[in-house]
Design a protein around this motif. Structure first.
Motif, PDB file in Angstrom:
ATOM      1  N   GLN A 191     -13.343   0.900  -4.207  1.00  0.00           N
ATOM      2  CA  GLN A 191     -14.172   1.224  -3.039  1.00  0.00           C
ATOM      3  C   GLN A 191     -15.227   2.142  -3.867  1.00  0.00           C
TER       4      GLN A 191
ATOM      5  N   LYS B 149      -9.565   6.837   4.862  1.00  0.00           N
ATOM      6  CA  LYS B 149      -9.154   5.481   5.232  1.00  0.00           C
ATOM      7  C   LYS B 149      -8.001   5.034   4.203  1.00  0.00           C
ATOM      8  N   THR B 150      -7.738   5.675   3.157  1.00  0.00           N
ATOM      9  CA  THR B 150      -6.777   5.357   2.297  1.00  0.00           C
ATOM     10  C   THR B 150      -5.482   5.813   2.393  1.00  0.00           C
TER      11      THR B 150
ATOM     12  N   TYR C  92       0.764  -1.238   0.134  1.00  0.00           N
ATOM     13  CA  TYR C  92       0.090  -0.074  -0.029  1.00  0.00           C
ATOM     14  C   TYR C  92       0.937   1.405  -0.035  1.00  0.00           C
TER      15      TYR C  92
ATOM     16  N   HIS D 158      -7.038   0.266  -5.348  1.00  0.00           N
ATOM     17  CA  HIS D 158      -8.062   0.012  -4.170  1.00  0.00           C
ATOM     18  C   HIS D 158      -9.110   0.915  -3.957  1.00  0.00           C
ATOM     19  N   ILE D 159      -8.543   2.172  -4.127  1.00  0.00           N
ATOM     20  CA  ILE D 159      -9.499   3.366  -4.273  1.00  0.00           C
ATOM     21  C   ILE D 159     -10.764   3.085  -5.161  1.00  0.00           C
TER      22      ILE D 159
ATOM     23  N   LEU E 123      -2.572   1.304  -4.713  1.00  0.00           N
ATOM     24  CA  LEU E 123      -3.470   2.164  -3.966  1.00  0.00           C
ATOM     25  C   LEU E 123      -4.380   2.531  -4.795  1.00  0.00           C
TER      26      LEU E 123
ATOM     27  N   THR F  28      -2.595   9.452  -7.901  1.00  0.00           N
ATOM     28  CA  THR F  28      -2.146   8.989  -6.424  1.00  0.00           C
ATOM     29  C   THR F  28      -0.606   9.385  -6.580  1.00  0.00           C
TER      30      THR F  28
ATOM     31  N   THR G 167     -13.060   7.316   1.546  1.00  0.00           N
ATOM     32  CA  THR G 167     -12.242   6.444   0.974  1.00  0.00           C
ATOM     33  C   THR G 167     -11.055   7.317   1.151  1.00  0.00           C
TER      34      THR G 167
END
Length: 218
Positions: free
Chosen positions: A134, A147-148, A121, A130-131, A127, A211, A144
């Motif tokens: 969600q 928490k990320t 992560y 993962h976002i 990452l 990101t 989101t």
């Protein structure tokens, strides 16, 4: 009007490296470039389709491709290699066979290896995926992002920045929202900044996820 450059290309040769290695003539560059894109798309879709569990997601950090005279070596850097190894019927061998059929290569001319990422992560691509998962599950984007950032954490004095653009939470007008924790020096060439853009297809349209992760190695 802003003049923008890709964060990885901006630092290529300083703190970033190439993910494709080959010796070829100039006329063969488009063919190899298209072939590398096919390989990366196939591997990412294969893992996304077959290697998912409730607790972890077998994301791919990056894929390195080494082209030699009669061999193509593919190094898959993933955060959860055990998930792919545990798939007995749909593991590395099946991926290798399917990839060889697409590229028209024999098994002996293709080599696929798995490399585990120590901090999955802390990889921007994993990452961002993962976002996206969600957001597709209709989790509010502010929760989101928060928490990320907690999931990624901060190590060695670095930082993280997340930006999401589009029809957030199904609103009529698209907008851009972002969150940052720590330092992310985007204008410093020597800064070790990793970047990824990943689209997320939701019921309201496509959301663009960016990101940035800064690792302070000094």
């Amino acid at each position: 009007m802003g003049r923008k450059i890709h964060p990885l290309g901006f630092r290529l040769g300083v703190s970033q490296k190439h993910y494709s290695y080959r010796f070829a003539q100039r006329k063969d560059y488009p063919k190899f470039l298209e072939g590398d894109r096919k390989i990366r798309n196939f591997v990412e879709k294969y893992i996304q389709k077959h290697v998912k569990s409730v607790s972890n997601y077998g994301g791919v950090g990056h894929i390195e491709i080494h082209r030699k005279t009669d061999l193509i070596q593919i190094d898959i850097h993933t955060g959860f290699p055990d998930l792919l190894i545990e798939e007995q019927s749909l593991g590395i061998s099946q991926m290798k066979n399917d990839l060889g059929n697409i590229l028209g290569l024999e098994s002996r001319n293709l080599r696929v290896t798995l490399t585990g990422v120590i901090q999955p992560y802390r990889e921007p691509k994993i990452l961002a995926e993962h976002i996206a998962s969600q957001l597709r599950n209709r989790v509010p984007f502010r929760r989101t992002m928060k928490k990320t950032i907690e999931l990624a954490g901060r190590t060695n004095g670095g930082g993280i920045k997340i930006q999401i653009a589009g029809r957030l939470n199904g609103s009529e007008m698209a907008r851009v929202e972002w969150a940052r924790e720590g330092r992310v020096p985007l204008q410093t060439v020597k800064a070790n900044v990793s970047y990824c853009y990943h689209p997320a297809q939701t019921i309201y349209g496509v959301l663009g996820i960016k990101t940035w992760i800064f690792r302070d190695t000094q």
